[in-house]
Design a protein around this motif. Structure first.
Motif, PDB file in Angstrom:
ATOM      1  N   LYS A 194       6.841  -0.614  -0.584  1.00 57.64           N
ATOM      2  CA  LYS A 194       7.926  -0.521   0.383  1.00 57.64           C
ATOM      3  C   LYS A 194       8.244   0.960   0.574  1.00 57.64           C
ATOM      4  CE  LYS A 194      11.793  -1.083  -2.742  1.00 57.64           C
ATOM      5  NZ  LYS A 194      11.687  -1.494  -4.070  1.00 57.64           N
ATOM      6  N   PRO A 195       8.929   1.326   1.646  1.00 56.68           N
ATOM      7  CA  PRO A 195       9.246   2.740   1.849  1.00 56.68           C
ATOM      8  C   PRO A 195      10.012   3.310   0.652  1.00 56.68           C
ATOM      9  CG  PRO A 195       9.638   1.530   3.859  1.00 56.68           C
ATOM     10  CD  PRO A 195       9.316   0.510   2.795  1.00 56.68           C
ATOM     11  N   GLY A 196       9.568   4.491   0.217  1.00 58.98           N
ATOM     12  CA  GLY A 196      10.169   5.145  -0.933  1.00 58.98           C
ATOM     13  C   GLY A 196       9.363   4.988  -2.208  1.00 58.98           C
ATOM     14  N   ASP A 197       8.395   4.063  -2.226  1.00 56.81           N
ATOM     15  CA  ASP A 197       7.575   3.854  -3.424  1.00 56.81           C
ATOM     16  C   ASP A 197       6.528   4.946  -3.550  1.00 56.81           C
ATOM     17  OD1 ASP A 197       8.919   1.580  -4.105  1.00 56.81           O
ATOM     18  OD2 ASP A 197       7.309   0.186  -3.556  1.00 56.81           O
ATOM     19  N   PHE A 198       6.273   5.339  -4.785  1.00 56.47           N
ATOM     20  CA  PHE A 198       5.212   6.285  -5.094  1.00 56.47           C
ATOM     21  C   PHE A 198       3.992   5.472  -5.479  1.00 56.47           C
ATOM     22  CE2 PHE A 198       2.996   9.348  -7.867  1.00 56.47           C
ATOM     23  CZ  PHE A 198       2.912  10.418  -6.987  1.00 56.47           C
ATOM     24  N   CYS A 199       2.868   5.652  -4.747  1.00 59.85           N
ATOM     25  CA  CYS A 199       1.719   4.787  -4.981  1.00 59.85           C
ATOM     26  C   CYS A 199       0.413   5.553  -4.849  1.00 59.85           C
ATOM     27  CB  CYS A 199       1.736   3.602  -4.023  1.00 59.85           C
ATOM     28  SG  CYS A 199       1.494   4.062  -2.317  1.00 59.85           S
ATOM     29  N   ARG A 200      -0.654   4.864  -5.266  1.00 56.94           N
ATOM     30  CA  ARG A 200      -2.008   5.397  -5.156  1.00 56.94           C
ATOM     31  C   ARG A 200      -2.839   4.375  -4.396  1.00 56.94           C
ATOM     32  NH1 ARG A 200      -3.527   6.248 -10.446  1.00 56.94           N
ATOM     33  NH2 ARG A 200      -2.936   8.421 -10.258  1.00 56.94           N
ATOM     34  N   PHE A 201      -3.577   4.862  -3.393  1.00 56.80           N
ATOM     35  CA  PHE A 201      -4.503   4.036  -2.632  1.00 56.80           C
ATOM     36  C   PHE A 201      -5.808   4.805  -2.524  1.00 56.80           C
ATOM     37  CE2 PHE A 201      -6.445   2.951   1.472  1.00 56.80           C
ATOM     38  CZ  PHE A 201      -6.719   1.627   1.215  1.00 56.80           C
ATOM     39  N   ASP A 202      -6.862   4.266  -3.103  1.00 54.75           N
ATOM     40  CA  ASP A 202      -8.149   4.972  -3.223  1.00 54.75           C
ATOM     41  C   ASP A 202      -7.915   6.314  -3.909  1.00 54.75           C
ATOM     42  OD1 ASP A 202      -9.582   2.892  -2.118  1.00 54.75           O
ATOM     43  OD2 ASP A 202      -9.598   3.736  -0.098  1.00 54.75           O
ATOM     44  N   ASP A 203      -8.226   7.412  -3.224  1.00 54.96           N
ATOM     45  CA  ASP A 203      -8.014   8.731  -3.817  1.00 54.96           C
ATOM     46  C   ASP A 203      -6.743   9.398  -3.291  1.00 54.96           C
ATOM     47  OD1 ASP A 203      -8.993   8.999  -1.274  1.00 54.96           O
ATOM     48  OD2 ASP A 203     -10.181  10.788  -1.697  1.00 54.96           O
ATOM     49  N   LYS A 204      -5.927   8.658  -2.566  1.00 57.73           N
ATOM     50  CA  LYS A 204      -4.704   9.201  -1.976  1.00 57.73           C
ATOM     51  C   LYS A 204      -3.502   8.817  -2.834  1.00 57.73           C
ATOM     52  CE  LYS A 204      -6.874   8.291   2.421  1.00 57.73           C
ATOM     53  NZ  LYS A 204      -8.107   7.862   1.784  1.00 57.73           N
ATOM     54  N   VAL A 205      -2.663   9.802  -3.146  1.00 57.57           N
ATOM     55  CA  VAL A 205      -1.465   9.585  -3.951  1.00 57.57           C
ATOM     56  C   VAL A 205      -0.292  10.164  -3.191  1.00 57.57           C
ATOM     57  CG1 VAL A 205      -0.307  10.109  -6.130  1.00 57.57           C
ATOM     58  CG2 VAL A 205      -2.762   9.731  -6.094  1.00 57.57           C
ATOM     59  N   GLY A 206       0.804   9.395  -3.098  1.00 62.41           N
ATOM     60  CA  GLY A 206       1.981   9.915  -2.418  1.00 62.41           C
ATOM     61  C   GLY A 206       3.079   8.878  -2.300  1.00 62.41           C
ATOM     62  N   THR A 207       4.108   9.241  -1.544  1.00 65.17           N
ATOM     63  CA  THR A 207       5.275   8.395  -1.333  1.00 65.17           C
ATOM     64  C   THR A 207       5.171   7.723   0.026  1.00 65.17           C
ATOM     65  OG1 THR A 207       6.587   9.935  -2.643  1.00 65.17           O
ATOM     66  CG2 THR A 207       7.787   8.386  -1.275  1.00 65.17           C
ATOM     67  N   VAL A 208       5.405   6.413   0.050  1.00 60.30           N
ATOM     68  CA  VAL A 208       5.366   5.659   1.306  1.00 60.30           C
ATOM     69  C   VAL A 208       6.610   6.031   2.107  1.00 60.30           C
ATOM     70  CG1 VAL A 208       5.386   3.368   2.351  1.00 60.30           C
ATOM     71  CG2 VAL A 208       4.129   3.762   0.229  1.00 60.30           C
ATOM     72  N   GLU A 209       6.400   6.527   3.323  1.00 64.86           N
ATOM     73  CA  GLU A 209       7.533   6.887   4.173  1.00 64.86           C
ATOM     74  C   GLU A 209       7.899   5.777   5.140  1.00 64.86           C
ATOM     75  OE1 GLU A 209       7.331  10.691   6.035  1.00 64.86           O
ATOM     76  OE2 GLU A 209       7.838  11.651   4.130  1.00 64.86           O
ATOM     77  N   GLU A 210       6.875   5.141   5.715  1.00 63.51           N
ATOM     78  CA  GLU A 210       7.147   4.111   6.724  1.00 63.51           C
ATOM     79  C   GLU A 210       5.972   3.150   6.803  1.00 63.51           C
ATOM     80  OE1 GLU A 210       7.570   3.812  11.574  1.00 63.51           O
ATOM     81  OE2 GLU A 210       7.861   5.736  10.607  1.00 63.51           O
TER      82      GLU A 210
END
Length: 168
Positions: free
Chosen positions: A78-94
Motif C-alpha cells: 500500500k502507499p507508504g510501504d517500503f518494499c523490494r521488487f526484483d532488484d528495485k527497492v523503495g517506498t510505494v508512493e502511489e
C-alpha cells in the motif's frame, strides 16, 4: 460512496462506473432501435466483433488494469510501504490504474506496470515483525580462549540488556 479503510480503491471505482454507464447507454440505444422496428442483429454482431478488436488492441492496458485490481484486493503493498521488487527497492508512493510509483533510495521515481508488479514477487519490508541481524566478527588468530570467552560474555550482556532485541 464511502469505502471504509480503502481510499485508494476510488481510483478503480470511477473507471468501472464510467464503463458501466457506457454499457448501459449502448444497451438502451440498441433496445430503443429494436423497439423502433430496426433489425439490431447486425448491430449486435458488429459490437461483438469490434469488442474483440478493442480487447486485442488494449491487451496490455487490460493486463495493467487487472493487475491494479489484484493489488487493491490482495493488498500486498500500500502507499507508504517500503518494499523490494526484483532488484528495485523503495517506498510505494502511489498505486494507479496503469502503474505503481516506487521512490528508490536514490530519491528517483520508478513506474512499474501493475501487470508486471502483480505477477512478480513482492517483498514488503514494512510489514516484517522483526529483523535478523547477522554479523561476522573478525578476530586475530592470536586471540586466546580467555579473551574469546570475555568477548562472548560481553556481547551476550550487551544484547540481553537492549530492550529491542528478542530473547530468542
Amino acid at each position: 460512496m464511502a469505502l471504509a479503510g480503502a481510499t485508494e480503491a476510488t481510483v478503480i471505482v470511477r473507471p468501472i462506473a464510467a464503463v458501466s454507464k457506457m454499457v448501459a447507454v449502448a444497451l438502451l440505444v440498441v433496445m430503443g432501435l429494436d423497439n423502433a422496428g430496426y433489425d439490431v442483429t447486425t448491430i449486435i454482431a458488429g459490437l461483438g466483433v469490434s469488442s474483440i478488436a478493442v480487447a486485442l488492441a488494449a491487451q496490455k492496458t487490460l493486463e495493467n488494469l487487472i493487475g491494479a485490481i489484484t493489488l487493491y484486493i490482495a493488498r500486498p503493498i500500500k502507499p507508504g510501504d517500503f518494499c523490494r521488487f526484483d532488484d528495485k527497492v523503495g517506498t510505494v508512493e502511489e498505486i494507479g490504474l496503469r502503474s505503481t510509483l516506487l521512490r528508490t533510495l536514490d530519491r528517483t521515481v520508478i513506474n512499474i506496470p501493475n501487470g508486471t508488479l502483480s505477477a512478480g514477487q513482492i517483498e514488503n519490508i514494512s510489514r516484517r515483525d522483526a529483523i535478523r541481524f547477522y554479523r561476522w566478527f573478525a578476530l586475530r588468530l592470536s586471540t586466546t580462549p580467555d579473551q574469546l570467552r570475555y568477548i562472548l560474555a560481553s556481547l551476550r550482556e550487551l544484547l540481553y540488556a537492549h530492550p529491542s532485541i528478542l530473547s530468542d
